[in-house]
Design an enzyme around this catalytic site. Sequence first.
Site, PDB file in Angstrom:
ATOM      1  N   SER A  47      -7.751   0.208   0.478  1.00  0.00           N
ATOM      2  CA  SER A  47      -8.198   1.231   1.416  1.00  0.00           C
ATOM      3  C   SER A  47      -7.183   2.365   1.368  1.00  0.00           C
ATOM      4  O   SER A  47      -6.187   2.346   2.093  1.00  0.00           O
ATOM      5  CB  SER A  47      -8.304   0.654   2.833  1.00  0.00           C
ATOM      6  OG  SER A  47      -8.694   1.656   3.756  1.00  0.00           O
TER       7      SER A  47
ATOM      8  N   LYS B 261     -12.039   8.391  -0.871  1.00  0.00           N
ATOM      9  CA  LYS B 261     -11.328   7.196  -0.450  1.00  0.00           C
ATOM     10  C   LYS B 261     -11.695   6.018  -1.343  1.00  0.00           C
ATOM     11  O   LYS B 261     -12.872   5.751  -1.608  1.00  0.00           O
ATOM     12  CB  LYS B 261     -11.661   6.871   1.010  1.00  0.00           C
ATOM     13  CG  LYS B 261     -10.806   5.756   1.609  1.00  0.00           C
ATOM     14  CD  LYS B 261     -11.140   5.563   3.089  1.00  0.00           C
ATOM     15  CE  LYS B 261     -10.219   4.526   3.722  1.00  0.00           C
ATOM     16  NZ  LYS B 261     -10.523   4.324   5.161  1.00  0.00           N
TER      17      LYS B 261
ATOM     18  N   GLU C  95      -3.229  -8.785   2.676  1.00  0.00           N
ATOM     19  CA  GLU C  95      -3.044  -9.368   4.016  1.00  0.00           C
ATOM     20  C   GLU C  95      -4.239  -9.124   4.932  1.00  0.00           C
ATOM     21  O   GLU C  95      -4.327  -9.725   6.011  1.00  0.00           O
ATOM     22  CB  GLU C  95      -1.765  -8.802   4.659  1.00  0.00           C
ATOM     23  CG  GLU C  95      -1.902  -7.432   5.302  1.00  0.00           C
ATOM     24  CD  GLU C  95      -1.889  -6.269   4.319  1.00  0.00           C
ATOM     25  OE1 GLU C  95      -1.936  -5.106   4.771  1.00  0.00           O
ATOM     26  OE2 GLU C  95      -1.837  -6.514   3.096  1.00  0.00           O
TER      27      GLU C  95
ATOM     28  N   HIS D 175      -4.206  -4.391  -0.067  1.00  0.00           N
ATOM     29  CA  HIS D 175      -4.000  -5.055   1.226  1.00  0.00           C
ATOM     30  C   HIS D 175      -4.471  -6.505   1.175  1.00  0.00           C
ATOM     31  O   HIS D 175      -5.446  -6.885   1.835  1.00  0.00           O
ATOM     32  CB  HIS D 175      -4.773  -4.316   2.323  1.00  0.00           C
ATOM     33  CG  HIS D 175      -4.157  -3.029   2.756  1.00  0.00           C
ATOM     34  ND1 HIS D 175      -3.031  -2.964   3.542  1.00  0.00           N
ATOM     35  CD2 HIS D 175      -4.514  -1.746   2.503  1.00  0.00           C
ATOM     36  CE1 HIS D 175      -2.721  -1.698   3.773  1.00  0.00           C
ATOM     37  NE2 HIS D 175      -3.600  -0.937   3.151  1.00  0.00           N
TER      38      HIS D 175
ATOM     39  N   ARG E 201     -14.665   2.689  12.558  1.00  0.00           N
ATOM     40  CA  ARG E 201     -13.767   3.634  13.225  1.00  0.00           C
ATOM     41  C   ARG E 201     -13.892   5.023  12.617  1.00  0.00           C
ATOM     42  O   ARG E 201     -13.990   6.032  13.331  1.00  0.00           O
ATOM     43  CB  ARG E 201     -12.331   3.136  13.106  1.00  0.00           C
ATOM     44  CG  ARG E 201     -11.266   4.042  13.716  1.00  0.00           C
ATOM     45  CD  ARG E 201      -9.909   3.732  13.118  1.00  0.00           C
ATOM     46  NE  ARG E 201      -9.888   4.028  11.692  1.00  0.00           N
ATOM     47  CZ  ARG E 201      -9.034   3.466  10.823  1.00  0.00           C
ATOM     48  NH1 ARG E 201      -8.157   2.577  11.234  1.00  0.00           N
ATOM     49  NH2 ARG E 201      -9.074   3.792   9.544  1.00  0.00           N
TER      50      ARG E 201
ATOM     51  N   CYS F 270       0.821  -1.212   0.000  1.00  0.00           N
ATOM     52  CA  CYS F 270       0.000   0.000   0.000  1.00  0.00           C
ATOM     53  C   CYS F 270       0.858   1.267   0.000  1.00  0.00           C
ATOM     54  O   CYS F 270       1.549   1.532  -0.967  1.00  0.00           O
ATOM     55  CB  CYS F 270      -0.992  -0.032   1.158  1.00  0.00           C
ATOM     56  SG  CYS F 270      -2.372   1.119   0.928  1.00  0.00           S
TER      57      CYS F 270
END
Length: 305
Positions: free
Chosen positions: A192, A163, A237, A235, A249, A142
Amino acid sequence: MPINVSKELPASDALKQENIFVMDEDRAQTQDIRPLNILILNLMPEKERTELQLLRLLGNTPLQVNICFLQTATHQPTHTSAYHLDNFYTTFNDIKTQRFDGLIITGAPVEQLAFEDVTYWNELTTIMDWAENNVTSVLHICWGAQASLYYHYGISKYDLPEKYVGIYKHYVQDTRVKLMHGFDDIFHAPHSRFTGVSKQAVEAHTNLTLLAASEDGAPFIIISDDAQNIMVTGHLEYDATTLREEYERDRAKGAATPLPENYFPNDNINEQPPHMWRSHSHLLFANWLNYYVYQETPYEWHQKT
């Protein structure tokens, strides 16, 4: 074969519960083999979560892997306890005379800053320079991928209108490259991020090969011609719930974050997102460790030229 980590590391118990083969340091020292030494520069805020995600993937290969966690000395993390950092992390000054078979540089929540405005940018570039002669292959994730593209290859990031977050289809561009062995022609992966890099710039660079891109053409997996640097702009992972937790969040902070695309079934935040990228996550890390670390690293580092 197992990953070798401290038996006191919190992720160790979680990995064992998932039947990931974990070997503690005492047992590893009794085996007469040469394990791979992997350094992880963990720039993510919630370091313990990232540790578990990466160790899960590194531990699912037929290779024994020693792990060393690295933190920045020029930036003090605020989301991880000092106890954890003191016991399980080191800094560059402590390892700069060593050599490692592989290095992972994670993402970081700083992508809306100019690279040079990141507090640890100079330290990061020092580590990237050091890696050229002291690490066989580096996997950048990323923001770490964007930093590598900028520093090594002069490819800048650019701001996105909003985003870019969700699960997206990706298309393999070159099946001949070993990193993509076993990949389906089309596969899913999480993103992200607030910034992107130009596909045209990547394809125009004589030292880079684009291996996978998303439906809208955004570069996803990029490799340098010498395989020293592998850049993954998303990502793989991530856990199945990570984007949900990030979304909750951000909403709790009052941020106008978009609903992750193609993530919640029926776009219903009360439904459990399926884990659609697990197999390709394991495949990417296994291919990297096998073809670009294990097959290329010297048994004795003084043999490397």
